[in-house]
Design an enzyme around this catalytic site. Structure first.
Site, PDB file in Angstrom:
ATOM      1  N   ASP A 466      -8.160   3.453   3.971  1.00  0.00           N
ATOM      2  CA  ASP A 466      -8.077   2.064   3.522  1.00  0.00           C
ATOM      3  C   ASP A 466      -9.372   1.640   2.825  1.00  0.00           C
ATOM      4  OD1 ASP A 466      -6.885  -0.415   3.132  1.00  0.00           O
ATOM      5  OD2 ASP A 466      -6.277  -0.622   5.228  1.00  0.00           O
ATOM      6  N   ASP A 536       0.710  -4.765   1.142  1.00  0.00           N
ATOM      7  CA  ASP A 536       0.855  -5.145   2.545  1.00  0.00           C
ATOM      8  C   ASP A 536       2.109  -5.979   2.765  1.00  0.00           C
ATOM      9  OD1 ASP A 536      -1.427  -3.841   3.305  1.00  0.00           O
ATOM     10  OD2 ASP A 536      -2.695  -5.620   3.307  1.00  0.00           O
TER      11      ASP A 536
END
Length: 728
Positions: A466, A536
């Site tokens: 990430d 997301d």
């Protein structure tokens, strides 16, 4: 000649598979070919390299008839050129101008599908060389172009503009499609007609640079870009750092497309004999509309653009939406068991597993301290790995190695390792800072963190990598004062150095590319990663649009798409479980929705859907994508995949807005073999009813399915049907 055919042959340039340098009509000629295109450069009497033709293939014997143009291949600032330059430098003696003349052209063929072409230009006075480099992929018609710059002046020179490429063309009109968005709303599409002046799309973010726009474009040159017809150029920059795409229509109606590193605040001081290499622009041309661009890029990506694109991608269950940071060993073992029981290939442990002095109990602490949290996991990761092995499921884990919390042991030891400007307040975002990867010591640290994690826990099969913020307050305590502007470039080069070391040692570990969603999706980074997290936002309705835009350039085989609980922390929309699965199954299926929170019927439906996806994922992950009905234009949307041998196809159809009398919009299938007989079979059926029942098991020729189409009605908002077409 028909008007459209004439437009096909307008003055485009791209690049090639085969190179020839010849003398024609007193002008040196460079001819470059792919399987379906010819690109022609000519050198004028003043030794300036000109772009003269790009279009459908032209025989060698006809090349001499191509006329010389005034379109420079790589225009430099100075002399009479007054448009946006591809190259601008200040020489060692302070001269602001550069004049590039043709020197030579040569080619190498590393294999049967690739040719590397290098065209060398040199300043007329200074010992400065600019080499235009083209790697051409013949079967896929993809061109990879970059620029290499080197000099032997007595002192350093300063580069201000150093674009990867300039594409120049002349056409009746120019219709640009760009891709924009924000967190949880990535890859939206917008088309506009270009008029005189400069249209610039760029990012100055340094890291996570695709948050607000993506370095991709489509260009229609015979009207707005259509899906299945017309001439379209498509390109994307292979670079995760700051980038720029500039489209300039000059007073003579020529279009100049400049692509490369964003020159904003990025001047680069180049030492004598130091080689400066730009990132690559990848581009192609299609005479079959936007769909042709997509299929070329996907075919190329499966071989060259994504890590090990020949192996099937795994399904997974993530614990994030079930636990966030609040879990212990017992909870995780229960989720591992649930994942195995549902038939997933892998369990992914997300954020929150690390940090002791500053435990990762929320996003305010712990980043940088990659030791297992002893309170949450007293037996370490080994206990979870043994449980995953017992359950016959693979184990993956979340990491964010480029980032650091000020509340961490690493920051206490090395505050000088973060990107920040001196004499300014530290500017945190999401309570974190970015480690300065221009610093080799930091590169070693990041690599060693990942190396230690994987070496001590050899059962880890998967990493979710990430990157949750972009650069503000730029500054490096490693770079000298007169090289601070190098940060934007050397950070990215440092990241690539770490990833290269990772892949040299860990060839089989699967890695997901994530950046707070789709903040870093590009073909400079993807060759190190198996898959990517585009957003997301897992809301199925929103995902239709996000994935629609994304798959114009990036392959569905790596596009992680998850079934989540609804409503959730991003959306309040309530979408049926089948619809959520049908959207996720059109890419690489995963799930955040937890089996323990399902009813028995939901759990059984999900278990069957996961198995169904395993049965059909070879079509999604290795098939050619055809878009049938756009969500931007219709209340019903549809897409399909067809295997290259055309023996199997898979069609996804979604109704995104209720219609009182139903929506029976015809689905005209594409890409089938007209002569083959196909049997239609619905998959992932609604357990209560079927809108496809009249067509179930019916047999039709490919010609019929593409001409008459497939006809069935959908009535309710968020209804969906998925069906296969299987050739006899």
């Amino acid at each position: 000649m028909r008007r459209r055919d004439a437009i096909y042959s307008v003055l485009f340039w791209l690049a090639a598979i085969h190179l020839a340098v010849a003398q024609s009509a007193n002008n040196k000629t460079v001819v470059i070919r792919t399987a379906n295109t010819s690109l022609v450069y000519k050198v004028d009497n003043d030794q300036v390299l000109r772009q003269c033709y790009y279009g459908k293939t032209i025989d060698d014997k006809d090349v001499a008839g191509i006329q010389l143009t005034t379109l420079e291949a790589y225009p430099a600032y100075g002399k009479a050129y007054v448009n946006e330059p591809a190259f601008r430098a200040v020489h060692a003696d302070g001269n602001l101008t550069t004049e590039l003349a043709f020197v030579s052209a040569e080619t190498q063929a590393p294999d049967k599908n690739i040719a590397l072409t290098r065209i060398r230009l040199r300043d007329r006075y200074y010992n400065l060389s600019v080499t235009l480099c083209f790697k051409a992929y013949q079967q896929q018609d993809i061109i990879e172009q970059w620029t290499e710059i080197v000099h032997e002046e007595k002192k350093d020179i300063t580069l201000h503009n150093f674009m990867s490429s300039q594409l120049a063309l002349r056409a009746p009109s120019y219709w640009l499609t760009s891709f924009y968005g924000n967190w949880a709303s990535e890859m939206n599409m917008k088309e506009e007609q270009l008029t005189e002046g400069v249209k610039t799309i760029d990012s100055k973010l340094g890291v996570r640079t695709d948050q607000f726009a993506h370095a991709c474009f489509l260009l229609g040159v015979d009207g707005p870009a259509a899906e299945n017809s017309g001439t379209v150029i498509g390109g994307t920059l292979a670079w995760p750092g700051s980038w720029s795409l500039a489209f300039e229509v000059d007073p003579l109606k020529n279009l100049h497309i400049l692509a490369g590193i964003n020159p904003y605040a990025s001047q680069y001081v180049l030492k004598p004999k130091e080689l400066f290499k730009t990132p690559a622009l990848l581009y192609t041309i299609s005479h079959e509309g936007k769909g042709g661009i997509t299929r070329k890029f996907h075919a190329w990506a499966r071989t060259y653009g994504i890590y090990k694109g020949d192996r099937p991608r795994m399904t997974l269950l993530n614990n994030w939406e079930a636990t966030y940071f609040d879990f212990d060993e017992k909870i995780l073992k229960q989720i591992i068991g649930d994942a195995a029981g549902m038939g997933f290939d892998l369990f992914l442990l997300d954020d929150g597993w690390f940090g002791n002095k500053y435990p990762r109990n929320d996003d305010r602490a712990g980043l940088g301290d990659w030791d297992v949290n002893k309170k949450k996991l007293p037996n370490g990761l080994d206990s979870l790995l043994r449980e995953a092995d017992r359950q016959k499921i693979r184990f993956g884990i979340w990491v964010e190695p480029e980032m650091i919390n000020p509340k961490s042991e690493l920051y206490e030891k090395h505050p000088d390792w973060v990107i920040t400007a001196p004499h300014r307040a530290v500017d945190v975002s999401r309570h974190q800072l970015i480690l300065d990867l221009s610093n080799p010591r930091v590169q070693d640290y990041v690599y060693n963190v990942m190396d230690n994690l994987l070496t001590r826990n050899p059962g880890i099969a998967y990493l979710k990598w990430d990157c949750n913020r972009y650069v503000t307050n730029p500054g490096s305590s490693y770079l000298p004062a007169d090289r601070q502007s190098h940060l934007w470039i050397q950070y990215t080069e440092g990241l690539f150095a770490v990833l290269k070391r990772m892949r040299q040692k860990y060839t089989d570990v699967r890695i997901m590319l994530c950046s707070g969603g789709g903040g870093r999706i590009d073909y400079g980074t993807l060759p190190y990663f198996d898959e990517y997290w585009i957003s997301d936002n897992t809301d199925a309705f929103d995902r239709i649009f996000i994935q629609w835009g994304t798959t114009h350039f990036f392959p569905p085989m790596g596009l992680a798409s998850h079934v989540s609980v609804v409503p959730n922390h991003i959306t309040q929309r309530s979408v049926p479980l089948k619809f959520r699965f049908d959207v996720a199954m059109s890419a690489k299926l995963g799930m955040d929705l937890q089996p323990k929170d399902m009813s028995p019927d939901e759990k059984e439906f999900s278990r069957q859907a996961i198995q169904t996806y395993k049965d059909i994922r070879h079509i999604v992950q290795f098939g050619d994508l055809y878009r049938l009905l756009s969500p931007y234009e219709h209340k019903r949307t549809a897409l399909m995949y067809v295997l290259p041998d055309r023996k199997e196809a898979l069609v996804f159809s979604y109704l995104v807005k209720k219609e009182i009398y139903g929506n029976d919009q015809v689905l005209y299938l594409r890409g089938l073999d007209p002569a083959k007989m196909y049997t239609l079979k619905e998959v992932n059926k609604n357990p209560r009813y079927s809108r496809f029942s009249l067509l179930e098991g019916q047999k039709f020729t490919g010609e019929f399915l593409m001409t008459y189409g497939v006809r069935f009605a959908l009535y309710d908002e968020f209804e969906s049907v998925v069906f296969r077409a299987i050739a006899e």
